[in-house]
Design an enzyme around this catalytic site. Structure first.
Site, PDB file in Angstrom:
ATOM      1  N   ARG A 113       0.837  -1.200   0.000  1.00  0.00           N
ATOM      2  CA  ARG A 113       0.000   0.000   0.000  1.00  0.00           C
ATOM      3  C   ARG A 113       0.871   1.249   0.000  1.00  0.00           C
ATOM      4  O   ARG A 113       1.955   1.282   0.612  1.00  0.00           O
ATOM      5  CB  ARG A 113      -0.879  -0.013   1.247  1.00  0.00           C
ATOM      6  CG  ARG A 113      -1.897   1.118   1.351  1.00  0.00           C
ATOM      7  CD  ARG A 113      -2.941   1.000   0.299  1.00  0.00           C
ATOM      8  NE  ARG A 113      -4.180   1.703   0.682  1.00  0.00           N
ATOM      9  CZ  ARG A 113      -5.066   2.139  -0.189  1.00  0.00           C
ATOM     10  NH1 ARG A 113      -4.852   1.959  -1.492  1.00  0.00           N
ATOM     11  NH2 ARG A 113      -6.180   2.729   0.213  1.00  0.00           N
ATOM     12  N   THR A 411      -9.389   0.195 -10.105  1.00  0.00           N
ATOM     13  CA  THR A 411      -8.310  -0.670  -9.663  1.00  0.00           C
ATOM     14  C   THR A 411      -8.279  -1.803 -10.681  1.00  0.00           C
ATOM     15  O   THR A 411      -9.095  -1.825 -11.595  1.00  0.00           O
ATOM     16  CB  THR A 411      -8.638  -1.191  -8.237  1.00  0.00           C
ATOM     17  OG1 THR A 411      -8.715  -0.058  -7.355  1.00  0.00           O
ATOM     18  CG2 THR A 411      -7.617  -2.143  -7.682  1.00  0.00           C
ATOM     19  N   GLU A 431      -5.820   4.257  -7.591  1.00  0.00           N
ATOM     20  CA  GLU A 431      -6.987   4.841  -6.925  1.00  0.00           C
ATOM     21  C   GLU A 431      -8.050   5.247  -7.928  1.00  0.00           C
ATOM     22  O   GLU A 431      -8.656   4.373  -8.544  1.00  0.00           O
ATOM     23  CB  GLU A 431      -6.598   6.004  -6.012  1.00  0.00           C
ATOM     24  CG  GLU A 431      -7.723   6.698  -5.309  1.00  0.00           C
ATOM     25  CD  GLU A 431      -8.690   5.780  -4.564  1.00  0.00           C
ATOM     26  OE1 GLU A 431      -9.743   6.270  -4.152  1.00  0.00           O
ATOM     27  OE2 GLU A 431      -8.420   4.589  -4.390  1.00  0.00           O
ATOM     28  N   SER A 478     -10.027  -1.312   0.544  1.00  0.00           N
ATOM     29  CA  SER A 478     -11.030  -2.380   0.473  1.00  0.00           C
ATOM     30  C   SER A 478     -10.562  -3.542  -0.393  1.00  0.00           C
ATOM     31  O   SER A 478     -11.317  -4.495  -0.610  1.00  0.00           O
ATOM     32  CB  SER A 478     -12.342  -1.830  -0.094  1.00  0.00           C
ATOM     33  OG  SER A 478     -12.911  -0.901   0.788  1.00  0.00           O
ATOM     34  N   GLY A 498     -12.899  -1.909  -7.745  1.00  0.00           N
ATOM     35  CA  GLY A 498     -14.197  -1.332  -7.432  1.00  0.00           C
ATOM     36  C   GLY A 498     -14.289  -0.545  -6.147  1.00  0.00           C
ATOM     37  O   GLY A 498     -15.389  -0.364  -5.616  1.00  0.00           O
ATOM     38  N   GLY A 499     -13.158  -0.068  -5.583  1.00  0.00           N
ATOM     39  CA  GLY A 499     -13.241   0.692  -4.337  1.00  0.00           C
ATOM     40  C   GLY A 499     -13.877  -0.141  -3.248  1.00  0.00           C
ATOM     41  O   GLY A 499     -13.617  -1.337  -3.117  1.00  0.00           O
TER      42      GLY A 499
END
Length: 602
Positions: A113, A411, A431, A478, A498-499
């Site tokens: 991340r 993503t 993002e 997520s 998809g967030g």
């Protein structure tokens, strides 16, 4: 526990696709090689790759065919996606890498991340005590985190790979230099970002060549990215974290190269060379829950994927979803999602900065204390207050409810398996679609805007928020790359972009396959719902236009339309030893599933 009702026969779609060649299509009349065939499902031996893009999947298959393992193929596929899916992923972003090692029968993970600058505080996205407009964080240097993708590739290859990074970057370098064929999705995503891209001359020159949108069927080339890949191949991924390339990134973030005629306010960031040098991936234990006698592994925090999918599965564990009507199945799925998102918002953040009760969130005792909130024909109301995983009380909520904060939805995800039984489930991102919209001059890649995944301010006044910015902190994600084992051996792997909808997409795919008996490709293709502790549940058109909506509305559910949720890919080990690769049949123009040998014996 009973075993899942997994279908053991393949639908016609699978049988037909398994016969399709996984190589490139024959040359066109002009002699130019056509793109590889793009099919959503394939079955065979020697390994499998599923991604959203046929060129990228073909790169991964070539690595497997030449003797590389799943980790080698995953890195090569990801690098190719950085060329063909530059608005979703690339070396300017980060992600999460989940790996099953067939030799040890263990699952390992890498947290790649992005991180905030050391100077970041809780008020990073505030001005005069108020949160700034989201758009000013989205298209800015302020939203850029230290990229983690190149370091993830190094960590994975050092631990489990068999090929050099240089050799694995070569196919993507060639793809960037020679070009790929523009499809309708690439053009549509460019058009979506056109206004942002025009405000940055380097971005406009790359993606709006000649001042126009790319034409479907034309060839898109990115020689600057090819040169950057070649540099990383020669020098190693450390070149992105120190040296000239790192200096270019820092300069771009701190002084965004904006068109003088632009009217957009583009805030600079405070990223430093020291922030880049300090970046490190994290090797950590995966999350694990038992479900229907299987072991489900995913990403632990800083991602909320593993804990939230895991909690929802635990909530559903004591309900036989396979015997429910479709209406009752969707009702229970929606409510389990609502509850687990309520707990996610209160408890999950970067564990290096906040105390995350991961074990409690994944305990069956806590899930049972939350599952009793679900009534057979009455919907809960959002925002729902969280429970306390440290001290579970049946049917109790603790503290004040807070809505789920916004999270960008673009993503990409890839899944790979090899001939030895190793598996990779890898989700990577920059993002928003198009990230920050800022291209590093002369380098050919977009920078992420990942720091906008932080809460700009507490989600509700007076409610503790574990996802506020902080120095060196990783924003909550997520992303839910998942691997499912049966007695230590892989059953399937799945993930999605998809967030925040990633969590519900993975959960619905797992329950659709394991409980409802859908073949994996059909579980991926099934129309989706997404409830994230919000007043209304999102529905794709097929559910929106279905009688099921009225039946659920009678329970008190409210809905809103979402044209498309997620874009999953997966691989599955079939009982006869073959691998099955599955991708979307239509979302994002359909995905690309390939196997090394569609026919023949192992």
């Amino acid at each position: 526990m009973h075993r899942p009702a997994v279908a053991r026969t393949l639908p016609l779609l699978t049988v037909v696709a398994a016969l399709v060649s996984t190589g490139a299509a024959p040359p066109s009349a002009t002699g130019t090689p056509a793109p590889p065939a793009k099919v959503p499902v394939a079955a065979g031996y020697g390994g499998a790759v599923a991604s959203v893009d046929a060129d990228a999947s073909a790169v991964g298959i070539a690595v497997l065919r030449s003797g590389g393992n799943a980790v080698d193929a995953a890195v090569a596929t990801a690098a190719a996606l950085g060329v063909t899916e530059p608005y979703s992923a690339g070396i300017g972003g980060g992600g999460y890498f989940v790996h099953y090692d067939a030799r040890s029968q263990r699952v390992h993970t890498i947290d790649g991340r992005e991180t905030a600058p050391a100077s970041a505080t809780e008020t990073l996205f505030q001005e005069n005590g108020q949160p700034i407009p989201f758009a000013e964080g989205q298209t800015s240097g302020l939203g850029v985190g230290v990229p983690g993708t190149p370091a993830t590739w190094k960590s994975a290859l050092d631990a489990w790979g068999t090929r050099s990074l240089r050799s694995l970057l070569k196919p993507a370098e060639k793809l960037a230099r020679d070009g790929f064929t523009v499809d309708a999705t690439f053009r549509a995503q460019t058009e979506l970002n056109e206004a942002r891209f025009r405000d940055f001359p380097d971005t406009a020159e790359l993606f709006l060549s000649g001042g126009s949108l790319p034409v479907v069927g034309s060839t898109f080339k990115n020689p600057d990215l090819a040169d950057t890949y070649a540099e990383l191949g020669r020098k190693g991924t450390g070149a992105l974290y120190r040296g000239p390339l790192a200096d270019d990134i820092v300069r771009t973030v701190r002084t965004p190269p904006v068109d003088p005629a632009a009217t957009r306010r583009v805030r600079p960031g405070d990223l430093t060379a020291g922030d880049l040098r300090a970046y490190a991936t994290k090797r950590q234990e995966p999350t694990r829950v038992g479900y229907r006698g299987l072991d489900v592994y995913s990403m632990a925090p800083s991602s909320s994927g593993g804990t939230t999918v895991g909690e929802a599965l635990n909530i559903l564990e004591r309900t036989d979803l396979g015997k429910l009507s479709q209406t009752q199945y969707l009702h229970h799925f929606i409510e389990a999602s609502r509850i687990s998102f309520a707990d996610r918002g209160r408890w999950v953040g970067d564990p290096a900065a906040v105390d995350v009760p991961t074990r409690g969130l994944l305990s069956q005792r806590f899930a049972d204390s939350r599952a009793c909130l679900i009534a057979p024909e009455r919907a809960l109301t959002s925002p729902l207050a969280p429970g306390d995983p440290r001290h579970p009380v049946p049917c109790a909520t603790t503290g004040q409810a807070a809505p789920t904060t916004y999270e960008g939805e673009n993503t990409t995800h890839l899944t790979v398996a090899d001939r030895w039984g190793n598996v990779v489930s890898y989700t990577l991102t920059i993002e928003s679609t198009g990230g920050s919209a800022i291209t590093v001059p002369g380098r050919g890649f977009l920078l992420n805007n990942e720091l906008t995944d932080f809460s700009f301010a507490p989600a509700a006044p007076g409610v503790p928020d574990p996802n506020l910015p902080g120095p060196g902190k990783r924003p909550r994600s997520s992303m839910s790359p998942t691997i499912v084992l049966d007695d230590g051996r892989p059953v399937l792997a799945v993930g999605s972009p998809g967030g925040a909808t990633i969590i519900t997409t993975v959960l619905q795919t797992l329950t659709g396959h394991l409980d409802r008996g859908l073949p994996l490709v059909d579980a991926i293709a099934a129309p989706r719902a997404s409830q994230r502790n919000q007043a209304t549940t999102e529905l794709e058109p097929a559910l929106w236009n279905s009688p099921l909506r009225a039946e659920l509305e009678a329970f008190g559910h409210g809905f809103r339309l979402n044209p498309e949720i997620g874009a999953a890919t997966g691989v599955q080990r079939l009982p006869d030893g073959r691998w099955l690769a599955a991708a979307e049949t239509s979302r994002r123009g359909g995905g690309s599933a390939m196997v090394v040998r569609p026919q023949g014996r192992p």
